[in-house]
Each structure stands twice: as C-alpha cells, then as structure tokens.
Design an enzyme around this catalytic site. Structure first.
Site, PDB file in Angstrom:
ATOM      1  N   ARG A 116      -3.727  55.101  14.259  1.00 47.16           N
ATOM      2  CA  ARG A 116      -4.207  54.325  15.449  1.00 47.16           C
ATOM      3  C   ARG A 116      -3.624  54.904  16.847  1.00 47.16           C
ATOM      4  NH1 ARG A 116      -2.207  48.345  15.373  1.00 47.16           N
ATOM      5  NH2 ARG A 116      -0.611  48.942  16.825  1.00 47.16           N
TER       6      ARG A 116
ATOM      7  N   ARG B 191      -2.193  55.527   9.380  1.00 48.93           N
ATOM      8  CA  ARG B 191      -3.384  54.535   9.944  1.00 48.93           C
ATOM      9  C   ARG B 191      -4.115  55.255  10.918  1.00 48.93           C
ATOM     10  NH1 ARG B 191      -0.430  49.079  12.131  1.00 48.93           N
ATOM     11  NH2 ARG B 191       0.569  49.853  13.836  1.00 48.93           N
TER      12      ARG B 191
ATOM     13  N   ARG C 191       8.601  37.867  18.721  1.00 56.22           N
ATOM     14  CA  ARG C 191       9.507  39.058  18.569  1.00 56.22           C
ATOM     15  C   ARG C 191      10.735  39.195  18.941  1.00 56.22           C
ATOM     16  NH1 ARG C 191       4.223  42.028  18.061  1.00 56.22           N
ATOM     17  NH2 ARG C 191       4.434  44.152  17.604  1.00 56.22           N
TER      18      ARG C 191
ATOM     19  N   LYS D 262       0.790  42.580   7.550  1.00 54.96           N
ATOM     20  CA  LYS D 262       0.658  41.325   8.134  1.00 54.96           C
ATOM     21  C   LYS D 262      -0.815  40.828   8.369  1.00 54.96           C
ATOM     22  CE  LYS D 262       3.362  41.516  12.018  1.00 54.96           C
ATOM     23  NZ  LYS D 262       4.247  42.778  11.925  1.00 54.96           N
TER      24      LYS D 262
ATOM     25  N   ARG E 105       9.170  51.413  18.190  1.00 55.37           N
ATOM     26  CA  ARG E 105       8.878  49.822  17.620  1.00 55.37           C
ATOM     27  C   ARG E 105       9.737  49.721  16.377  1.00 55.37           C
ATOM     28  NH1 ARG E 105       3.024  51.385  18.441  1.00 55.37           N
ATOM     29  NH2 ARG E 105       2.809  51.838  16.218  1.00 55.37           N
TER      30      ARG E 105
HETATM   31  P1  AMP Z   1       1.005  44.705  17.155  1.00 55.55           P
HETATM   32  O1  AMP Z   1      -0.469  44.960  17.027  1.00 55.55           O
HETATM   33  O2  AMP Z   1       1.706  43.506  16.680  1.00 55.55           O
HETATM   34  O3  AMP Z   1       1.695  45.875  16.652  1.00 55.55           O
HETATM   35  O4  AMP Z   1       1.226  44.796  18.873  1.00 55.55           O
HETATM   36  C1  AMP Z   1       0.961  46.127  19.557  1.00 55.55           C
HETATM   37  C2  AMP Z   1       1.846  46.220  20.932  1.00 55.55           C
HETATM   38  O5  AMP Z   1       1.544  44.876  21.806  1.00 55.55           O
HETATM   39  C3  AMP Z   1       3.237  46.169  20.536  1.00 55.55           C
HETATM   40  O6  AMP Z   1       3.906  47.566  20.197  1.00 55.55           O
HETATM   41  C4  AMP Z   1       3.753  45.590  21.912  1.00 55.55           C
HETATM   42  O7  AMP Z   1       3.866  46.523  22.947  1.00 55.55           O
HETATM   43  C5  AMP Z   1       2.856  44.551  22.291  1.00 55.55           C
HETATM   44  N1  AMP Z   1       3.227  43.089  21.632  1.00 55.55           N
HETATM   45  C6  AMP Z   1       2.440  42.528  20.654  1.00 55.55           C
HETATM   46  N2  AMP Z   1       3.065  41.297  20.538  1.00 55.55           N
HETATM   47  C7  AMP Z   1       4.019  41.224  21.432  1.00 55.55           C
HETATM   48  C8  AMP Z   1       5.087  40.193  21.531  1.00 55.55           C
HETATM   49  N3  AMP Z   1       5.299  39.013  20.931  1.00 55.55           N
HETATM   50  N4  AMP Z   1       6.002  40.682  22.382  1.00 55.55           N
HETATM   51  C9  AMP Z   1       5.943  41.796  23.196  1.00 55.55           C
HETATM   52  N5  AMP Z   1       4.987  42.494  22.866  1.00 55.55           N
HETATM   53  C10 AMP Z   1       4.049  42.490  22.168  1.00 55.55           C
END
Ligand code: AMP
Length: 186
Positions: free
Chosen positions: A130, A128, A91, A15, A141
């Site tokens: 991280r 990756r 989400r 993404k 996740r």
């Molecule tokens: P991402 O970079 O999108 O993978 O987000 C990293 C982490 O941030 C996720 O594993 C969640 O803990 C939190 N996070 C990001 N976006 C959301 C969302 N829309 N709702 C809830 N938690 C989020």
C-alpha cells in the site's frame, strides 16, 4: 438484534478480511476509520487534507476528529439498527472512553482481539504494497500500537469485554473461531 462489536488487532492482522465475514454473518455495518479517512483524502475535504499528512507519516489522527466521525457514523440507520463492527477504532484510551460514552447504556457486546504475532504482521504489511506502507511508516505504526493501543486492550479487558481470538490459520479457520467467540458473548 443489535450487535455492537469492535475488532482489534495489529495492523496486518487481517481485521479487514474478517470484518467482511462478520458483516455477512450478523448484517452489521462495517465501520473502518482508516477507510473513512482515505475517502476523505480522496475527496479532498479539509479534514482529508489535514489527515493525509499524519497518515503518510504513520501517525494517529487527532482524537477529537476521529471521535466526531465515529459518533456520527454509529447513529446512521444501517449502524444504529443492526449494529456495527468497528475496525481501526478505538486506538487510544480517550477514543475508548468517548466510544463508551457515545453508546451509553447499550454499550458494546464484545471487543475482539485478533491476535497475530509481531513478526508475522510485519511480513504481511511489507507484502501488501500500500502507498502508506513504507518501512518507516510500518515501524512507526507498530510502535504506536504498542504505546497507545495496548492500554486500550487492558481497558476493555477490565470491563469484561475482551475476547482474544488466534488470528493464525486460513481465513476460514480464523472466521469460524471468530464467529464462535462472538456468539458466546451475545
Ligand atoms: P488503517 O486503515 O486502520 O490502518 O488506518 C490508516 C491510517 O488512518 C492510520 O495509520 C492512522 O493514521 C489513521 N487512523 C485510522 N483510524 C484511526 C484512529 N482510530 N485514530 C487515529 N488515527 C486513525
């Protein structure tokens, strides 16, 4: 022209990379809730401190917090004018409902589902490296994605907004597929 998009897909589907191509094509703001939360963590804000624990465990930050952050962000000039691509949001169903309520009549132009099979995204995430990519967090996740986020795809599909794009192939192949699919919906 204002272009309002959501890009959807399992974590590890690419993404973030494809958002750069969308930004370059349409001049929209890239709004990544994950990036915004990581900035808040790095800045040591109250919200960042609370979010860090949840993020490290691979959980989801509370809907009220996230909805507030996004509602503010989409009204900033760089997003309100040209539009935006939301990455990592919504989400959950309450987030999807809050987004449509915040947008009102203008609504969304399209919700893209960047489709990459589960075994492929698992391998990509493990590669990756991280800090929050422990095996447990990755699995949590992906499980959360199926439980909470899958219904959000159905929600947008029912509203005629969902466009599924095959996310396998080179960055260029996926990008041209994606832009063609978006153009069809504008
Ligand atoms: P991402 O970079 O999108 O993978 O987000 C990293 C982490 O941030 C996720 O594993 C969640 O803990 C939190 N996070 C990001 N976006 C959301 C969302 N829309 N709702 C809830 N938690 C989020």
């Amino acid at each position: 022209m204002t272009v309002r998009l959501v890009i959807f897909g399992r974590q590890g589907a690419g993404k973030g990379t494809q958002c750069v191509n969308i930004v370059n094509t349409y001049g929209v703001a890239h709004i990544s809730t994950g990036d915004m939360l990581r900035s808040a963590v790095a800045a040591g804000t109250d919200m960042g401190l609370r979010a860090k624990e949840v993020m490290d465990a691979g959980g989801l930050v509370g809907d009220d917090i996230i909805n507030g952050i996004v509602a503010d962000r989409i009204t900033e000039p760089d997003a309100a004018g040209p539009g935006f691509v939301l990455d990592g949001y919504p989400r959950t169903l309450p987030q999807a409902e809050a987004l449509l309520a915040a947008l009102g009549e203008d609504g969304l132009d399209a919700v893209i589902n960047l489709d990459v099979p589960l075994d492929e995204v698992t391998a990509r995430m493990k590669g990756r490296g991280r800090e929050d990519d422990t095996d447990e967090a990755i699995e949590r996740r992906l499980a959360l994605y199926e439980q909470e986020t899958r219904p959000v795809l159905d929600f947008f599909e029912e509203r005629g907004l969902l466009v599924t794009v095959d996310g396998l192939g080179t960055e260029e192949e996926v990008s041209s597929r994606l832009i063609a699919a978006i153009n069809e919906h504008l």
